[in-house]
Design a protein around this motif. Sequence first.
Motif, PDB file in Angstrom:
ATOM      1  N   ALA A 290     -16.276  27.556  29.832  1.00  0.00           N
ATOM      2  CA  ALA A 290     -16.669  27.369  31.224  1.00  0.00           C
ATOM      3  C   ALA A 290     -17.902  26.477  31.319  1.00  0.00           C
ATOM      4  CB  ALA A 290     -16.945  28.728  31.882  1.00  0.00           C
ATOM      5  N   HIS A 291     -17.987  25.702  32.398  1.00  0.00           N
ATOM      6  CA  HIS A 291     -19.090  24.752  32.543  1.00  0.00           C
ATOM      7  C   HIS A 291     -20.453  25.432  32.482  1.00  0.00           C
ATOM      8  CE1 HIS A 291     -18.632  26.187  36.725  1.00  0.00           C
ATOM      9  NE2 HIS A 291     -19.915  25.926  36.841  1.00  0.00           N
ATOM     10  N   ASP A 292     -20.545  26.685  32.965  1.00  0.00           N
ATOM     11  CA  ASP A 292     -21.833  27.377  32.964  1.00  0.00           C
ATOM     12  C   ASP A 292     -22.129  28.083  31.646  1.00  0.00           C
ATOM     13  OD1 ASP A 292     -19.876  29.268  33.280  1.00  0.00           O
ATOM     14  OD2 ASP A 292     -20.843  30.333  34.930  1.00  0.00           O
ATOM     15  N   LYS A 293     -21.249  27.916  30.673  1.00  0.00           N
ATOM     16  CA  LYS A 293     -21.477  28.488  29.347  1.00  0.00           C
ATOM     17  C   LYS A 293     -21.867  27.428  28.322  1.00  0.00           C
ATOM     18  CE  LYS A 293     -20.320  32.581  30.802  1.00  0.00           C
ATOM     19  NZ  LYS A 293     -21.385  33.602  31.040  1.00  0.00           N
ATOM     20  N   VAL A 294     -21.849  26.167  28.717  1.00  0.00           N
ATOM     21  CA  VAL A 294     -22.273  25.104  27.803  1.00  0.00           C
ATOM     22  C   VAL A 294     -23.768  25.215  27.577  1.00  0.00           C
ATOM     23  CG1 VAL A 294     -22.414  22.611  27.477  1.00  0.00           C
ATOM     24  CG2 VAL A 294     -20.396  23.608  28.564  1.00  0.00           C
ATOM     25  N   ARG A 295     -24.196  25.076  26.341  1.00  0.00           N
ATOM     26  CA  ARG A 295     -25.605  25.184  25.989  1.00  0.00           C
ATOM     27  C   ARG A 295     -25.967  24.125  24.956  1.00  0.00           C
ATOM     28  NH1 ARG A 295     -25.291  27.817  29.814  1.00  0.00           N
ATOM     29  NH2 ARG A 295     -25.984  29.959  30.238  1.00  0.00           N
ATOM     30  N   ILE A 296     -27.229  23.721  24.946  1.00  0.00           N
ATOM     31  CA  ILE A 296     -27.719  22.826  23.898  1.00  0.00           C
ATOM     32  C   ILE A 296     -27.575  23.526  22.551  1.00  0.00           C
ATOM     33  CG2 ILE A 296     -29.803  21.735  22.956  1.00  0.00           C
ATOM     34  CD1 ILE A 296     -30.674  21.220  25.845  1.00  0.00           C
ATOM     35  N   GLY A 297     -27.045  22.803  21.576  1.00  0.00           N
ATOM     36  CA  GLY A 297     -26.831  23.371  20.260  1.00  0.00           C
ATOM     37  C   GLY A 297     -25.450  23.959  20.067  1.00  0.00           C
ATOM     38  N   LEU A 298     -24.620  23.977  21.122  1.00  0.00           N
ATOM     39  CA  LEU A 298     -23.275  24.535  21.022  1.00  0.00           C
ATOM     40  C   LEU A 298     -22.434  23.722  20.041  1.00  0.00           C
ATOM     41  CD1 LEU A 298     -21.165  26.587  22.234  1.00  0.00           C
ATOM     42  CD2 LEU A 298     -20.531  24.717  23.791  1.00  0.00           C
TER      43      LEU A 298
END
Length: 298
Positions: free
Chosen positions: A260-268
Amino acid sequence: MERLKAYEGLPSAVAGSGKDPVNLPMIRHWCEAMGDTHPAYTGPDAMAPPTMLQAWTMGGLSGHTGRTEAYDELLTLLDEAGCTSVVATDCEQEYVRPLRPGDEVTFDTVIESVSERKTTKLGSGHFVTTRTDIRVGEDLAGTHRFRILKYAPVPQRETLPRPRPVVNRDNAGFWDGVRQHRLLIQRCTGCGTPRHPWLPGCNTCGGPDWDTVEASGEGTVYSYVVMHHPPFPAFTPPYAVALIELAEGVRMISNVVGVAHDKVRIGLPVRLEFQEYEDALVLPVFRAAPGRRPHETR
């Protein structure tokens, strides 16, 4: 058009001044973000990268002095004509002299042109071009032209073809590889530096010769944004657009899928895959690696 053309030649900023002198910290930040390690931008005789030209004129959140009402009036007039959406289309820069730490820049901006009404895939509207002349003292350092499209958006439809990438002589090899489900990275044969996007020469040593390396497909999210606006019929916002750092040491912009777009994080952690669209269009995207979290090591 007569009312719009009346704004051509009017100033939108007069005797503006940079918030800060040209300085080494900002040059360092820029070079780190761009991955530019050229030695001309460091040391006691450092110069600012030419492409930073506009950066020294930006007013930040508080704006800058010297603004006139002409540009805002023009945009309001276009709003009233139904051209309520805006998108930046391109910029052009001309470099006259290098900027060096300690230089204090001033600038004047003029509304250079307003186009006739044009029809685009986004909608119909007008291209507005401004020209900013940037000086140090009395000396012209460079000119920055910035162009936007103020348009009336077309009604969204259920389906619209995915925009196709611009293919030219410098990047044709990259897109040939993508069609074969291969992600090819340029590598300078002089100094061995990998680079992306594809360029005609090495920005580290200046060498013109290169070969390619096929990417393994492993990468991580270096940075990202979630797009909400402006809406475009070929896409369904919100969606994540990420800067992916590949294992080979280069970065590229693409979509993150499988999360989901709101689960993307730096370092993923992500893994390359290829998506096929209508009209034989193939694009590289990155799928979130299952079961792994940002900054998690194998």
